[in-house]
Design a protein around this motif. Structure first.
Motif, PDB file in Angstrom:
ATOM      1  N   GLY A   1      -6.435  28.220  53.469  1.00 55.44           N
ATOM      2  CA  GLY A   1      -5.054  28.395  53.015  1.00 55.44           C
ATOM      3  C   GLY A   1      -4.668  29.822  52.684  1.00 55.44           C
ATOM      4  N   SER A   2      -3.406  30.118  52.909  1.00 53.53           N
ATOM      5  CA  SER A   2      -2.817  31.405  52.525  1.00 53.53           C
ATOM      6  C   SER A   2      -1.619  31.109  51.628  1.00 53.53           C
ATOM      7  N   LEU A   3      -1.599  31.703  50.433  1.00 54.67           N
ATOM      8  CA  LEU A   3      -0.512  31.456  49.494  1.00 54.67           C
ATOM      9  C   LEU A   3       0.677  32.343  49.839  1.00 54.67           C
ATOM     10  N   THR A   4       1.822  31.732  50.075  1.00 53.07           N
ATOM     11  CA  THR A   4       3.062  32.437  50.410  1.00 53.07           C
ATOM     12  C   THR A   4       4.139  32.039  49.401  1.00 53.07           C
ATOM     13  N   PRO A   5       5.284  32.725  49.414  1.00 51.60           N
ATOM     14  CA  PRO A   5       6.366  32.314  48.498  1.00 51.60           C
ATOM     15  C   PRO A   5       6.798  30.866  48.691  1.00 51.60           C
ATOM     16  N   ASN A   6       6.544  30.329  49.868  1.00 53.31           N
ATOM     17  CA  ASN A   6       6.930  28.937  50.133  1.00 53.31           C
ATOM     18  C   ASN A   6       5.775  27.957  49.938  1.00 53.31           C
ATOM     19  N   GLY A   7       4.674  28.423  49.342  1.00 51.91           N
ATOM     20  CA  GLY A   7       3.524  27.566  49.140  1.00 51.91           C
ATOM     21  C   GLY A   7       2.392  27.931  50.082  1.00 51.91           C
ATOM     22  N   TYR A   8       1.397  27.062  50.163  1.00 51.50           N
ATOM     23  CA  TYR A   8       0.248  27.310  51.020  1.00 51.50           C
ATOM     24  C   TYR A   8       0.606  27.038  52.486  1.00 51.50           C
ATOM     25  N   THR A   9       0.123  27.902  53.344  1.00 52.99           N
ATOM     26  CA  THR A   9       0.215  27.659  54.785  1.00 52.99           C
ATOM     27  C   THR A   9      -1.197  27.643  55.355  1.00 52.99           C
ATOM     28  N   MET A  10      -1.365  26.886  56.441  1.00 47.69           N
ATOM     29  CA  MET A  10      -2.672  26.727  57.064  1.00 47.69           C
ATOM     30  C   MET A  10      -2.646  27.338  58.464  1.00 47.69           C
ATOM     31  N   PRO A  11      -3.769  27.844  58.960  1.00 43.99           N
ATOM     32  CA  PRO A  11      -3.773  28.573  60.235  1.00 43.99           C
ATOM     33  C   PRO A  11      -3.442  27.703  61.445  1.00 43.99           C
ATOM     34  N   TRP A  12      -3.533  26.381  61.327  1.00 45.51           N
ATOM     35  CA  TRP A  12      -3.206  25.515  62.469  1.00 45.51           C
ATOM     36  C   TRP A  12      -1.732  25.155  62.522  1.00 45.51           C
ATOM     37  N   GLN A  13      -0.968  25.594  61.510  1.00 46.76           N
ATOM     38  CA  GLN A  13       0.469  25.318  61.551  1.00 46.76           C
ATOM     39  C   GLN A  13       1.128  26.115  62.664  1.00 46.76           C
ATOM     40  N   THR A  14       2.125  25.518  63.301  1.00 43.88           N
ATOM     41  CA  THR A  14       2.896  26.191  64.346  1.00 43.88           C
ATOM     42  C   THR A  14       4.319  26.366  63.868  1.00 43.88           C
ATOM     43  N   GLN A  15       5.087  27.144  64.617  1.00 42.13           N
ATOM     44  CA  GLN A  15       6.473  27.383  64.240  1.00 42.13           C
ATOM     45  C   GLN A  15       7.319  26.118  64.294  1.00 42.13           C
ATOM     46  N   THR A  16       6.901  25.173  65.135  1.00 38.51           N
ATOM     47  CA  THR A  16       7.673  23.930  65.267  1.00 38.51           C
ATOM     48  C   THR A  16       7.192  22.846  64.315  1.00 38.51           C
ATOM     49  N   SER A  17       6.098  23.129  63.537  1.00 36.91           N
ATOM     50  CA  SER A  17       5.560  22.108  62.635  1.00 36.91           C
ATOM     51  C   SER A  17       6.535  21.826  61.497  1.00 36.91           C
TER      52      SER A  17
ATOM     53  N   VAL B   1     -16.797  11.557  66.292  1.00 37.92           N
ATOM     54  CA  VAL B   1     -15.685  11.321  65.369  1.00 37.92           C
ATOM     55  C   VAL B   1     -14.385  11.561  66.124  1.00 37.92           C
ATOM     56  N   ASP B   2     -13.356  10.787  65.799  1.00 34.64           N
ATOM     57  CA  ASP B   2     -12.059  10.930  66.447  1.00 34.64           C
ATOM     58  C   ASP B   2     -11.284  12.092  65.844  1.00 34.64           C
ATOM     59  N   VAL B   3     -10.154  12.438  66.470  1.00 31.00           N
ATOM     60  CA  VAL B   3      -9.394  13.600  66.011  1.00 31.00           C
ATOM     61  C   VAL B   3      -8.629  13.329  64.725  1.00 31.00           C
ATOM     62  N   ASP B   4      -8.622  12.082  64.244  1.00 31.64           N
ATOM     63  CA  ASP B   4      -8.036  11.817  62.928  1.00 31.64           C
ATOM     64  C   ASP B   4      -9.118  11.566  61.888  1.00 31.64           C
ATOM     65  N   GLU B   5     -10.344  11.997  62.194  1.00 34.11           N
ATOM     66  CA  GLU B   5     -11.481  11.820  61.290  1.00 34.11           C
ATOM     67  C   GLU B   5     -12.131  13.167  61.004  1.00 34.11           C
TER      68      GLU B   5
ATOM     69  N   ARG C   1      -5.721  21.404  66.933  1.00 38.27           N
ATOM     70  CA  ARG C   1      -6.096  22.683  66.328  1.00 38.27           C
ATOM     71  C   ARG C   1      -6.752  22.470  64.962  1.00 38.27           C
ATOM     72  N   GLU C   2      -6.160  21.637  64.143  1.00 36.34           N
ATOM     73  CA  GLU C   2      -6.715  21.406  62.801  1.00 36.34           C
ATOM     74  C   GLU C   2      -8.113  20.807  62.899  1.00 36.34           C
ATOM     75  N   TRP C   3      -8.297  19.832  63.764  1.00 34.68           N
ATOM     76  CA  TRP C   3      -9.577  19.144  63.888  1.00 34.68           C
ATOM     77  C   TRP C   3     -10.669  20.090  64.381  1.00 34.68           C
ATOM     78  N   VAL C   4     -10.354  20.905  65.391  1.00 38.43           N
ATOM     79  CA  VAL C   4     -11.343  21.839  65.935  1.00 38.43           C
ATOM     80  C   VAL C   4     -11.655  22.943  64.929  1.00 38.43           C
ATOM     81  N   MET C   5     -10.634  23.545  64.347  1.00 42.36           N
ATOM     82  CA  MET C   5     -10.856  24.666  63.430  1.00 42.36           C
ATOM     83  C   MET C   5     -11.631  24.225  62.194  1.00 42.36           C
ATOM     84  N   TYR C   6     -11.323  23.033  61.685  1.00 38.24           N
ATOM     85  CA  TYR C   6     -12.039  22.546  60.511  1.00 38.24           C
ATOM     86  C   TYR C   6     -13.507  22.312  60.840  1.00 38.24           C
ATOM     87  N   HIS C   7     -13.801  21.550  61.896  1.00 42.13           N
ATOM     88  CA  HIS C   7     -15.189  21.192  62.176  1.00 42.13           C
ATOM     89  C   HIS C   7     -16.011  22.398  62.635  1.00 42.13           C
TER      90      HIS C   7
END
Length: 661
Positions: free
Chosen positions: A645-661, A456-460, A383-389
């Motif tokens: 990024g979205s600033l929350t009381p717990n810091g920045y969250t990113m749209p590719w984060q999941t509940q299990t991350s 490019v690979d998914v870690d690039e 998700r992070e790799w696709v959304m970023y590129h």
């Protein structure tokens, strides 16, 4: 848990292979030993070793007979013993030569490889896609329908690395998800067969099973039979020999102008490919074979003209009564490579664009910039790799799935539902990243997909340091595009067929596990110098040989195309190569995509694919989380935080984060 080296089984791809002339010479020495010695076979206990014994093994046969003959030299025994041994060796060698002759020089489509195959179930190939009792989408992961099934299923098998067996089911074979399938071996040992996927271009179902320990002790490997769990049949004899992955034609692709054939072991791995004049493409209908010249030979990729239907004895391809096998012949050696590939008839020619289409741009590829890579179990980071590129200019993603068994396809469907353009190609062939990228060029051309493809690979993650200005990284809001970089280089340098960017290699950066906010946020410390480069290629500028080394392609210099490497101020790739130990260990344990050695094997210690200072043991160094940290680099972290990024009381969250991350 990664097994220790001493507990690993030897990879079949590491055995050496010898020419038929050398094999014959060695067998002559066995039959007529030197005057002061004779050659005898050791006890069965010595023969039944799956690893190389200290006294050595001779790889005497080709891919098919898989015959390992140990030897020992002893002092002369009485004449009677010598004569008995000589007669036994003569009988054994004659039998071996018979098997080798039949196995090396002939090949038939897989419908002919197994006895008692019902040829009435063969698919008639035309311009439509067959179903093979599978819910088919050309380039997505498929599932099977429940239907009636026989106890024994027609299939062809190949021995691949790590002593796995890839089983490819014959076309139009009824399959059922209600049954567990097994591989049945000649000694009646069984191994569970796990559904692996469906080959997209010939629509054949594949399974994988492990080679049982008891089969490893046999002198000759034979193809297993695919059976259902309910089957109580014993192994049907005789069985064809089991081809090995290091010499095999495994895929083909038909363009409008020619046929592209993919094969292991025909060319040497490094340099000195066979001349096209040494090879022939063989189109096999079983009862008839048609040979065509080979026009290009590079790495694992070969090209040859389409056969005329009249050469095949057909009025048109619509008259095809069975599928056409395709393989390669080494002319001088009179060897035909074993093959699991089929020829797909020439696609219908595309209509020539008219003036209106040219003026409106309709004749151009659908997407200006695509990103292509080969993946295995990347659901966690996709998700992070696709959304970023996609944010920085990539219009379409072409993902070659190397046999993922995680939630990869579920994540792909989620991203598609959110509007991202993703094409997936099921590419099960191991250690074929270069061949897969060659395939992506002709695939894109056939579909009219991409003007440029970035590899490019998914870690690039590709970016330009200029995007942030000089001293204002944290306030970046405007999202620039990689397309601007490509268009600028084309304008500056005329016929630029390839643009390359240097890579920065990031270390674990103190992380002990995968950072929940993503790799661009979690890994911020890297090595000082720039390392390898990654490239974007103009599809029309790729050399017809399709030669590449993963990082870049050979461009068509004959048509005036050239390559350009941009400065580090204009373009860079952040390579998050050395991640938290569990992530790093999982990535480098398999090494399936690229043709590089396993990092636990004590070979090629100076290879750039090796991890500096790690050695050969899969043991986490005490200081791993702080290694490769020479420069703190927050540039891409700042960009992505500003854009996503979205600033929350717990810091920045990113749209590719999941509940299990």
């Amino acid at each position: 848990m990664i097994p220790n080296k001493e507990n690993e089984k030897p990879s079949p791809s590491t055995y050496p292979s010898y020419s038929p002339m050398l094999i014959t010479h060695l067998k002559f020495l066995l039959i007529f030993p030197p005057q002061n010695s004779c050659t005898i076979f050791p006890s069965d206990a010595n023969i039944n070793k799956p690893t190389l014994p200290e006294n050595g093994l001779l790889w005497l046969s080709s891919w098919s007979s898989s015959l390992l003959l140990p030897w020992e030299t002893m002092r002369r025994r009485p004449r009677t013993t010598f004569l008995v041994s000589l007669i036994a060796l003569l009988t054994f060698t004659t039998f071996s030569l018979y098997l080798s002759r039949n196995a090396i020089s002939t090949w038939r489509p897989d419908t002919d490889l197994l006895p008692n195959v019902n040829t009435n179930n063969l698919v008639i190939r035309n311009n439509t896609t067959t179903t093979n009792n599978i819910v088919v989408h050309e380039l997505t992961h498929q599932t099977r329908r429940v239907s009636s099934i026989k106890d024994t299923l027609p299939a062809v098998s190949v021995l691949i690395p790590d002593w796995e067996i890839l089983v490819i089911v014959a076309p139009n074979t009824p399959l059922s998800s209600s049954y567990q399938h097994h591989c049945l071996f000649p000694n009646n040992a069984r191994s569970p067969a796990k559904f692996a996927g469906v080959l997209p271009f010939t629509n054949r179902t594949t399974f994988k099973c492990d080679m049982p320990e008891s089969v490893l002790h046999r002198r000759m490997f034979s193809q297993p039979t695919l059976v259902t769990e309910a089957s109580d049949e014993e192994f049907p004899a005789p069985a064809p020999p089991l081809p090995r992955w290091n010499f095999l034609v495994y895929e083909s692709f038909s363009t409008e102008n020619d046929v592209v054939v993919f094969a292991k072991g025909v060319n040497h791995r490094q340099g000195n490919p066979r001349s096209p004049n040494e090879l022939r493409c063989v189109f096999d209908l079983g009862s008839k074979k048609v040979r065509n010249v080979v026009t290009s030979s590079a790495q694992e990729v070969f090209r040859c003209p389409h056969p005329n239907p009249s050469e095949l004895g057909l009025d048109s391809y619509d008259d095809l009564r069975q599928r056409i096998g395709i393989t390669l012949e080494i002319v001088a050696d009179k060897i035909t490579a074993p093959s699991v590939a089929y020829y797909i008839p020439r696609p219908e020619p595309k209509p020539k664009p008219n003036a209106i289409a040219l003026s409106t741009g309709q004749a151009r590829p659908k997407h200006f910039l695509c990103a292509c890579t080969m993946v295995y179990n990347v659901a966690k980071v996709l998700r992070e790799w696709v959304m970023y590129h996609a944010k920085v200019g990539v219009d379409n993603f072409i993902l070659y799935d190397n046999g993922s068994d995680d939630d990869f396809y579920s994540v792909v469907e989620e991203l598609r539902s959110e509007g991202y353009n993703i094409s997936t190609v099921f590419w099960i062939w191991p250690k074929t990243q270069e061949a897969g990228f060659s395939h992506s060029v002709v695939y894109s051309q056939s579909k009219g997909l991409c003007t440029w493809i970035m590899y490019v690979d998914v870690d690039e993650f590709a970016f330009s340091p200029s995007w942030g200005g000089k001293n204002n990284l944290k306030s970046v809001v405007r999202v620039p595009s990689l397309k601007t970089l490509l268009r600028r280089e084309q304008k500056r340098n005329g016929k630029v067929g390839q643009v390359s960017m240097r890579c920065l290699e990031f270390g674990p950066s103190g992380q002990r596990w995968h950072p929940a906010e993503g790799v661009t946020q979690g890994y911020t410390c890297r090595r000082r110098g720039e390392q390898r480069h990654k490239s974007a290629v103009l599809v029309e500028g790729v050399d017809p040989s399709l030669w590449n080394v993963i990082h870049h392609f050979r461009v068509n210099e004959g048509s005036g195309f050239g390559s350009k490497q941009v400065s580090v101020e204009e373009g860079l790739v952040n390579h998050y190569k050395y991640q938290a130990w569990d992530e790093f260990k999982s990535k480098f344990r398999r090494r399936v995509s690229a043709y590089v050695v396993d990092w636990t094997q004590a070979v090629n210690p100076e290879s750039k694919d090796r991890t500096p200072g790690l050695g050969f043991q899969p043991i986490e160094p005490k200081d791993w989380s702080h290694r490769f940290c020479e420069v703190r680099d927050y540039r891409l972290k700042s960009f992505t935080r500003a854009w996503f990024g979205s600033l929350t009381p717990n810091g920045y969250t990113m749209p590719w984060q999941t509940q299990t991350s």
